[in-house]
Design an enzyme around this catalytic site. Sequence first.
Site, PDB file in Angstrom:
ATOM      1  CE  LYS A 191      -1.633   2.885   3.003  1.00  0.00           C
ATOM      2  NZ  LYS A 191      -1.670   4.093   2.186  1.00  0.00           N
ATOM      3  N   GLY A 244       6.951   5.069   8.389  1.00  0.00           N
ATOM      4  CA  GLY A 244       6.001   6.163   8.583  1.00  0.00           C
ATOM      5  C   GLY A 244       6.267   6.868   9.896  1.00  0.00           C
ATOM      6  CB  SER A 245       4.306   9.374  11.695  1.00  0.00           C
ATOM      7  OG  SER A 245       3.069   8.721  11.667  1.00  0.00           O
ATOM      8  CB  VAL A 248       1.214   5.618  11.642  1.00  0.00           C
ATOM      9  CG1 VAL A 248       0.882   4.398  10.799  1.00  0.00           C
ATOM     10  CG2 VAL A 248       0.238   6.752  11.326  1.00  0.00           C
ATOM     11  CD  GLU A 266      13.447   0.867   9.675  1.00  0.00           C
ATOM     12  OE1 GLU A 266      14.018   1.848  10.173  1.00  0.00           O
ATOM     13  OE2 GLU A 266      13.845  -0.303   9.850  1.00  0.00           O
ATOM     14  CB  CYS A 300      13.063   9.485   8.295  1.00  0.00           C
ATOM     15  SG  CYS A 300      14.035   8.567   7.107  1.00  0.00           S
ATOM     16  CD  GLU A 401       9.616  13.032  11.772  1.00  0.00           C
ATOM     17  OE1 GLU A 401       8.504  12.503  11.978  1.00  0.00           O
ATOM     18  OE2 GLU A 401      10.518  12.477  11.137  1.00  0.00           O
TER      19      GLU A 401
HETATM   20  P1  NAD Z   1       2.387   8.337   7.998  1.00  0.00           P
HETATM   21  O1  NAD Z   1       2.718   7.633   9.260  1.00  0.00           O
HETATM   22  O2  NAD Z   1       1.304   9.338   8.026  1.00  0.00           O
HETATM   23  O3  NAD Z   1       1.975   7.282   6.867  1.00  0.00           O
HETATM   24  C1  NAD Z   1       2.828   6.223   6.485  1.00  0.00           C
HETATM   25  C2  NAD Z   1       1.989   5.158   5.813  1.00  0.00           C
HETATM   26  O4  NAD Z   1       1.148   4.556   6.806  1.00  0.00           O
HETATM   27  C3  NAD Z   1       1.044   5.685   4.727  1.00  0.00           C
HETATM   28  O5  NAD Z   1       0.987   4.765   3.655  1.00  0.00           O
HETATM   29  C4  NAD Z   1      -0.287   5.760   5.455  1.00  0.00           C
HETATM   30  O6  NAD Z   1      -1.397   5.689   4.596  1.00  0.00           O
HETATM   31  C5  NAD Z   1      -0.207   4.540   6.356  1.00  0.00           C
HETATM   32  N1  NAD Z   1      -1.087   4.579   7.529  1.00  0.00           N
HETATM   33  C6  NAD Z   1      -1.594   5.669   8.165  1.00  0.00           C
HETATM   34  N2  NAD Z   1      -2.366   5.276   9.206  1.00  0.00           N
HETATM   35  C7  NAD Z   1      -2.344   3.906   9.235  1.00  0.00           C
HETATM   36  C8  NAD Z   1      -2.932   2.921  10.077  1.00  0.00           C
HETATM   37  N3  NAD Z   1      -3.701   3.252  11.107  1.00  0.00           N
HETATM   38  N4  NAD Z   1      -2.671   1.621   9.827  1.00  0.00           N
HETATM   39  C9  NAD Z   1      -1.842   1.263   8.796  1.00  0.00           C
HETATM   40  N5  NAD Z   1      -1.288   2.161   7.952  1.00  0.00           N
HETATM   41  C10 NAD Z   1      -1.519   3.470   8.170  1.00  0.00           C
HETATM   42  O7  NAD Z   1       3.760   8.949   7.460  1.00  0.00           O
HETATM   43  P2  NAD Z   1       4.013   9.837   6.169  1.00  0.00           P
HETATM   44  O8  NAD Z   1       3.439  11.187   6.429  1.00  0.00           O
HETATM   45  O9  NAD Z   1       3.608   9.106   4.935  1.00  0.00           O
HETATM   46  O10 NAD Z   1       5.621   9.899   6.172  1.00  0.00           O
HETATM   47  C11 NAD Z   1       6.324  10.736   7.022  1.00  0.00           C
HETATM   48  C12 NAD Z   1       6.831   9.987   8.238  1.00  0.00           C
HETATM   49  O11 NAD Z   1       7.573   8.846   7.837  1.00  0.00           O
HETATM   50  C13 NAD Z   1       7.788  10.820   9.076  1.00  0.00           C
HETATM   51  O12 NAD Z   1       7.511  10.645  10.428  1.00  0.00           O
HETATM   52  C14 NAD Z   1       9.153  10.243   8.723  1.00  0.00           C
HETATM   53  O13 NAD Z   1      10.132  10.423   9.705  1.00  0.00           O
HETATM   54  C15 NAD Z   1       8.818   8.815   8.530  1.00  0.00           C
HETATM   55  N6  NAD Z   1       9.845   8.153   7.733  1.00  0.00           N
HETATM   56  C16 NAD Z   1      10.682   7.283   8.363  1.00  0.00           C
HETATM   57  C17 NAD Z   1      11.696   6.657   7.654  1.00  0.00           C
HETATM   58  C18 NAD Z   1      12.616   5.686   8.331  1.00  0.00           C
HETATM   59  O14 NAD Z   1      13.193   4.848   7.641  1.00  0.00           O
HETATM   60  N7  NAD Z   1      12.798   5.728   9.631  1.00  0.00           N
HETATM   61  C19 NAD Z   1      11.842   6.913   6.283  1.00  0.00           C
HETATM   62  C20 NAD Z   1      10.971   7.816   5.681  1.00  0.00           C
HETATM   63  C21 NAD Z   1       9.960   8.416   6.413  1.00  0.00           C
END
Ligand code: NAD
Length: 512
Positions: A191, A244-245, A248, A266, A300, A401
């Site tokens: 996804k 993601g964040s 989440v 991650e 990130c 962040e």
């Molecule tokens: P996000 O957490 O909003 O979303 C990430 C993904 O999770 C999206 O595909 C989203 O649709 C999905 N998602 C949201 N709610 C969910 C749920 N309840 N259940 C399952 N999936 C769900 O993050 P974003 O805004 O897309 O990306 C930014 C974040 O990602 C920042 O916090 C950044 O630091 C982090 N990030 C981390 C790394 C790493 O490797 N550590 C790399 C890139 C980005």
Amino acid sequence: MATDILTAPTIVGTATRTRVYKNFIDGEWVEASTGETFEDRNPADTREVVGIFQKSAKADVDAAVDAAKRAFSKWRLVPAPRRAEIVYRAAEMLIERKEEYSRDMTREMGKILKETRGDVQEAIDTAYYMAGEGRRMFGPTTPSELPNKFAMAVRQPLGVCGLITPWNFPMAIPSWKLLPAIICGNTCVIKPAQDTPLSTFNFVRTLTDAGVPRGVINIVTGFGGRVGSPMTEHPDIRAISLTGSTDVGRTVGTTAAKTFKHCSLELGGKNPMIVLDDANLDLAIEGGLWGGFGTTGQRCTATSRIIVQKGVYSEFVERYVERAKTLRVGNGLDETIEMGPAINAGQLQTDLGYVEIGRSEGAKLKCGGNRLDKGDYQHGFFMEPTVFIDVDPKMRIAQEEIFGPVVSIIACENLEHAIEIANNIQYGLSSSLYTRDVNKAFAAMRDLQAGITYVNAPTIGAEVHLPFGGVKATGNGHREGGIGAIDFYTEWKSVYVDYSDRLQKAQIDRPE
Ligand code: NAD
């Protein structure tokens, strides 16, 4: 057929034809069960709809998982070196398609072409690396404690893997997950983030064109709650990998634990760059600009805190701010541009909100802080590169962040003080130190609480064959990249072959 994407129905708008992308399930392009779609718009010019995608729900996840389960029964038996040949072929095809896919990525994500080319290149590098793993996947063979008995451990695939990705590295991050997963013999449902699905389609299309069989990779597009949640809950998905964040990640990790899935998280970062009095300041300033404002601060690993020793603090601040003011902001398709827009209206609001928070906390806004919305900027989510100085390490702008072009500069007394500030935070992804003193460099490498430490380079710029991930609230101990990914997507099976022709009892049959 994969090439159906080329003939997928199009909508004819007033000025441009916008392609409709369907879900990719069992090798077919299918509409979502909901009958609903959503638009992928260019954040540099929101008048442009880059594509229209399916707004999927649980039924679509179920169909994709069923397809992946069926495909697993055959794919797991394909020899890993053969699987690797397909991935290698995909790398070669990606090289040919690199420019086209980079431009698509700049249009859907906003980061400048130089960076989107780097994003596609990261997928190519990962493909070459993982293709090599197809001929390794080493496991131990070891002497048995009993005579005439053979002992070894082999890697086995897990089954169906659910992959959930963010928008900031729309091809690199899917490649970090999909490629090790399929090399190991797993099948996948991915996804992509709702802001950047097109780059995942481009990537999966290439893998399919290279020969990945139907059902091995399935794409279901949509939003977190309606697609990501059912994936995390699905009993037949055996591994979840989320980037993601942190919020989440907490939800996904808790839910995945209920069905005992492998779960790789991650998550967020707030990465410190330390500049000591003996640093090469020219290098530190250029590194801090690239780390702070590259990808509009939406990495990130972004250098969001710069901790500067008092002896060079004034000079560093003055020169850093002067350079930040000169960064050219605009549409990333223009090769002269150095920083693109925020990904969407919500992220821009967050960035501007933190400017207000910083001001109200008493930090000094030294440059930027404003939205850019006149002239060429009026249809995009642009903002000035922003620098706060004299930031107290406990302020929210130094702890949370932001994920935007907002850098906090903090003064420190010495290396020990800098490390204390760097570590006094919930996150632990990347870190960096500028110094010419090798003793200090090694002390920092040991003491910084982070998954990555750079010496004399900013906090960004990971290479694919090394482990990638963080400590504390940045993750749950897994690593992407390198061999860590192979560890995540396989399970060990220990195999004993007793060729003694008699019953031998481990730990019991031993000479006295
Ligand atoms: P996000 O957490 O909003 O979303 C990430 C993904 O999770 C999206 O595909 C989203 O649709 C999905 N998602 C949201 N709610 C969910 C749920 N309840 N259940 C399952 N999936 C769900 O993050 P974003 O805004 O897309 O990306 C930014 C974040 O990602 C920042 O916090 C950044 O630091 C982090 N990030 C981390 C790394 C790493 O490797 N550590 C790399 C890139 C980005």
